[in-house]
Design an enzyme around this catalytic site. Structure first.
Site, PDB file in Angstrom:
ATOM      1  N   THR A   1       4.431  21.854  12.142  1.00 32.29           N
ATOM      2  CA  THR A   1       3.835  20.953  12.220  1.00 32.29           C
ATOM      3  C   THR A   1       2.443  21.540  12.635  1.00 32.29           C
ATOM      4  OG1 THR A   1       2.608  19.462  12.891  1.00 32.29           O
ATOM      5  CG2 THR A   1       4.513  20.119  14.138  1.00 32.29           C
ATOM      6  N   MET A   2       1.041  20.959  12.072  1.00 28.40           N
ATOM      7  CA  MET A   2       0.012  22.435  12.729  1.00 28.40           C
ATOM      8  C   MET A   2      -0.714  21.368  13.902  1.00 28.40           C
ATOM      9  SD  MET A   2      -2.643  23.917   9.621  1.00 28.40           S
ATOM     10  CE  MET A   2      -2.914  22.490   8.861  1.00 28.40           C
ATOM     11  N   SER A   3      -0.219  19.891  13.813  1.00 32.76           N
ATOM     12  CA  SER A   3      -0.761  19.406  15.041  1.00 32.76           C
ATOM     13  C   SER A   3      -0.619  20.198  16.540  1.00 32.76           C
ATOM     14  CB  SER A   3       0.183  17.881  15.535  1.00 32.76           C
ATOM     15  OG  SER A   3      -0.277  17.095  13.749  1.00 32.76           O
TER      16      SER A   3
ATOM     17  N   LYS B   1       6.685   4.980  12.051  1.00 32.37           N
ATOM     18  CA  LYS B   1       5.438   5.378  12.369  1.00 32.37           C
ATOM     19  C   LYS B   1       5.253   3.467  11.904  1.00 32.37           C
ATOM     20  CE  LYS B   1       2.987   8.877   9.844  1.00 32.37           C
ATOM     21  NZ  LYS B   1       1.487   9.157   8.617  1.00 32.37           N
TER      22      LYS B   1
ATOM     23  N   ASP C   1      -4.685   8.212  10.753  1.00 29.91           N
ATOM     24  CA  ASP C   1      -5.394   8.428   9.245  1.00 29.91           C
ATOM     25  C   ASP C   1      -6.219   7.568   8.424  1.00 29.91           C
ATOM     26  OD1 ASP C   1      -2.929  10.441   9.648  1.00 29.91           O
ATOM     27  OD2 ASP C   1      -1.176   8.811   8.807  1.00 29.91           O
TER      28      ASP C   1
ATOM     29  N   ARG D   1       2.818   5.832 -10.394  1.00 28.48           N
ATOM     30  CA  ARG D   1       4.307   5.978 -11.170  1.00 28.48           C
ATOM     31  C   ARG D   1       5.556   4.438 -11.194  1.00 28.48           C
ATOM     32  NH1 ARG D   1       7.796  10.257  -9.814  1.00 28.48           N
ATOM     33  NH2 ARG D   1       8.463   9.481  -8.076  1.00 28.48           N
ATOM     34  N   THR D   2       5.181   4.272 -10.120  1.00 26.72           N
ATOM     35  CA  THR D   2       6.416   3.103 -10.539  1.00 26.72           C
ATOM     36  C   THR D   2       5.570   1.942  -9.944  1.00 26.72           C
ATOM     37  OG1 THR D   2       8.165   4.646  -9.005  1.00 26.72           O
ATOM     38  CG2 THR D   2       8.452   2.085  -9.545  1.00 26.72           C
TER      39      THR D   2
ATOM     40  N   LYS E   1       5.549  -0.898  -6.761  1.00 30.38           N
ATOM     41  CA  LYS E   1       5.347  -0.392  -5.828  1.00 30.38           C
ATOM     42  C   LYS E   1       3.933  -0.571  -5.498  1.00 30.38           C
ATOM     43  CE  LYS E   1       6.470   3.016  -2.852  1.00 30.38           C
ATOM     44  NZ  LYS E   1       7.024   5.120  -2.101  1.00 30.38           N
TER      45      LYS E   1
HETATM   46  P1  ATR Z   1       3.492   9.161   1.801  1.00 26.75           P
HETATM   47  O1  ATR Z   1       4.344   8.359   2.477  1.00 26.75           O
HETATM   48  O2  ATR Z   1       3.761  10.408   2.669  1.00 26.75           O
HETATM   49  O3  ATR Z   1       2.451   8.772   1.063  1.00 26.75           O
HETATM   50  P2  ATR Z   1       5.587   8.870   0.062  1.00 26.75           P
HETATM   51  O4  ATR Z   1       5.733   7.738   0.159  1.00 26.75           O
HETATM   52  O5  ATR Z   1       6.542  10.070  -0.782  1.00 26.75           O
HETATM   53  O6  ATR Z   1       4.674   9.640   0.770  1.00 26.75           O
HETATM   54  O7  ATR Z   1       5.092   8.308  -1.523  1.00 26.75           O
HETATM   55  C1  ATR Z   1       4.703   9.531  -2.966  1.00 26.75           C
HETATM   56  C2  ATR Z   1       3.957   8.867  -3.430  1.00 26.75           C
HETATM   57  O8  ATR Z   1       4.128   9.860  -4.441  1.00 26.75           O
HETATM   58  C3  ATR Z   1       4.483   7.208  -4.291  1.00 26.75           C
HETATM   59  O9  ATR Z   1       3.777   6.884  -4.446  1.00 26.75           O
HETATM   60  C4  ATR Z   1       4.761   8.853  -5.409  1.00 26.75           C
HETATM   61  O10 ATR Z   1       5.378   7.564  -6.388  1.00 26.75           O
HETATM   62  P3  ATR Z   1       7.081   6.158  -6.496  1.00 26.75           P
HETATM   63  O11 ATR Z   1       6.295   5.448  -5.891  1.00 26.75           O
HETATM   64  O12 ATR Z   1       6.784   6.189  -8.233  1.00 26.75           O
HETATM   65  O13 ATR Z   1       7.919   7.429  -6.111  1.00 26.75           O
HETATM   66  C5  ATR Z   1       4.358   8.992  -5.798  1.00 26.75           C
HETATM   67  N1  ATR Z   1       5.219  10.829  -6.531  1.00 26.75           N
HETATM   68  C6  ATR Z   1       5.773  11.292  -5.950  1.00 26.75           C
HETATM   69  N2  ATR Z   1       6.599  12.047  -7.167  1.00 26.75           N
HETATM   70  C7  ATR Z   1       5.409  11.912  -8.297  1.00 26.75           C
HETATM   71  C8  ATR Z   1       5.477  12.472  -9.497  1.00 26.75           C
HETATM   72  N3  ATR Z   1       5.896  13.639  -9.906  1.00 26.75           N
HETATM   73  N4  ATR Z   1       4.788  11.779  -9.777  1.00 26.75           N
HETATM   74  C9  ATR Z   1       4.053  10.921 -10.042  1.00 26.75           C
HETATM   75  N5  ATR Z   1       3.562  10.502  -8.793  1.00 26.75           N
HETATM   76  C10 ATR Z   1       4.793  10.926  -7.758  1.00 26.75           C
END
Ligand code: ATR
Length: 268
Positions: free
Chosen positions: A15-17, A66, A102, A149-150, A153
């Site tokens: 971490t850079m913090s 968090k 954030d 992607r999902t 969610k």
């Molecule tokens: P953070 O809390 O740091 O934002 P995270 O909770 O891991 O990280 O979220 C990563 C996001 O990037 C998720 O929305 C994930 O999509 P999914 O909900 O489908 O998992 C998305 N993500 C990760 N890899 C991906 C990929 N190869 N293509 C598209 N979306 C991706």
């Protein structure tokens, strides 16, 4: 004894913090020290007691604490409540408080934009996406949407904030004036060659914002820049969430330009 500050997380990767905050303390002549404290989830309750007794003057909070940290605080800001996560613990007198910088960090680099984008597409649905959606709404961008992607969610996040969720395959349709990537696509390592956006699908005059800061210029930002868009690197969000933490802890402002130079040097 210097005042104690630090970051808790598990596992706590690089971490850079510490470099950022210790530089700020030194530059302002403050007798304080910022440490990295790897902390397993089961140890959080005892650690939060120590925060009160030692005392510890401020914390950065990262995954997986968090949300869990909220049960150990006296007061939580509306902003942190809205996104359901605290990334900063600070004292207000004897009151132990939780904030989410954030959200502050994500909007700070956009405040100088004139005119403000009228629409924003947030890619992803994790914690960073929540901060981006909350921030863009706070900034007053009238049309904010997410795409993930999902789909389920993405819909969950969208419902929490009352914004639209666009199917992943349709994310580039919509004439978005601001596109914000919060996915790991483009991050150094296996993802570095990837991008969430087609090079020929940027709107004229759009702003491309990447939360990824390693590499500093992702493929997404490089292609946006080549298409004539304004670009904002994830370094700006990291910097500004840190500046906001520092202000909450010390009541002082770190020198922004100096802090940016420090982070740029660390990343190059
Ligand atoms: P953070 O809390 O740091 O934002 P995270 O909770 O891991 O990280 O979220 C990563 C996001 O990037 C998720 O929305 C994930 O999509 P999914 O909900 O489908 O998992 C998305 N993500 C990760 N890899 C991906 C990929 N190869 N293509 C598209 N979306 C991706």
């Amino acid at each position: 004894m210097p005042r104690a500050y630090g970051i808790i997380g598990w596992p706590l990767g690089h971490t850079m913090s510490p470099a950022l905050h210790n530089w700020g303390f030194a530059e302002l002549g403050l007798d304080a020290r910022y440490e990295a404290w790897p902390l397993e989830p089961e140890d959080l309750p005892a650690f939060m007691e120590r925060v009160r007794t030692e005392p510890i003057h401020g914390l950065s909070v990262t995954i997986p604490h968090k949300r869990a940290v909220m049960a150990h605080l006296d007061r939580i800001s509306d902003r942190a409540l809205a996104i359901g996560a605290v990334n900063t613990v600070h004292w207000d007198g004897d009151t132990l408080c939780g904030e989410n910088t954030d959200v502050i960090g994500v909007v700070a680099p956009l405040r100088s934009l004139d005119p403000l984008p009228r629409s924003a597409m947030v890619l992803g649905a994790g914690g960073a996406a929540r901060a981006a959606v909350a921030g863009f709404l706070e900034l007053g961008i009238p049309r904010v949407a997410v795409s993930n992607r999902t789909q389920s969610k993405g819909e969950g996040l969208a419902a929490d904030f009352g914004v639209a969720c666009v199917p992943w395959d349709e994310r580039m349709d919509g004439g978005w004036e601001l596109v914000c990537n919060t996915t790991p696509l483009g991050m150094s390592g296996d993802m570095q060659e990837l991008t969430p956006w087609d090079a020929d699908r940027f709107e004229d005059g759009a702003v491309a914002y990447d939360i990824v800061y390693n590499p500093l210029e992702t493929r997404f930002l490089a292609e946006a820049g080549a298409a004539g868009c304004r670009t904002v690197s994830g370094l700006e969000m990291f910097l500004h969430q840190g500046l906001a933490q520092f202000r909450l802890w010390t009541g002082r402002d770190m020198d922004e330009a100096g802090a940016r130079r420090l982070l740029l040097a660390a990343l190059r």
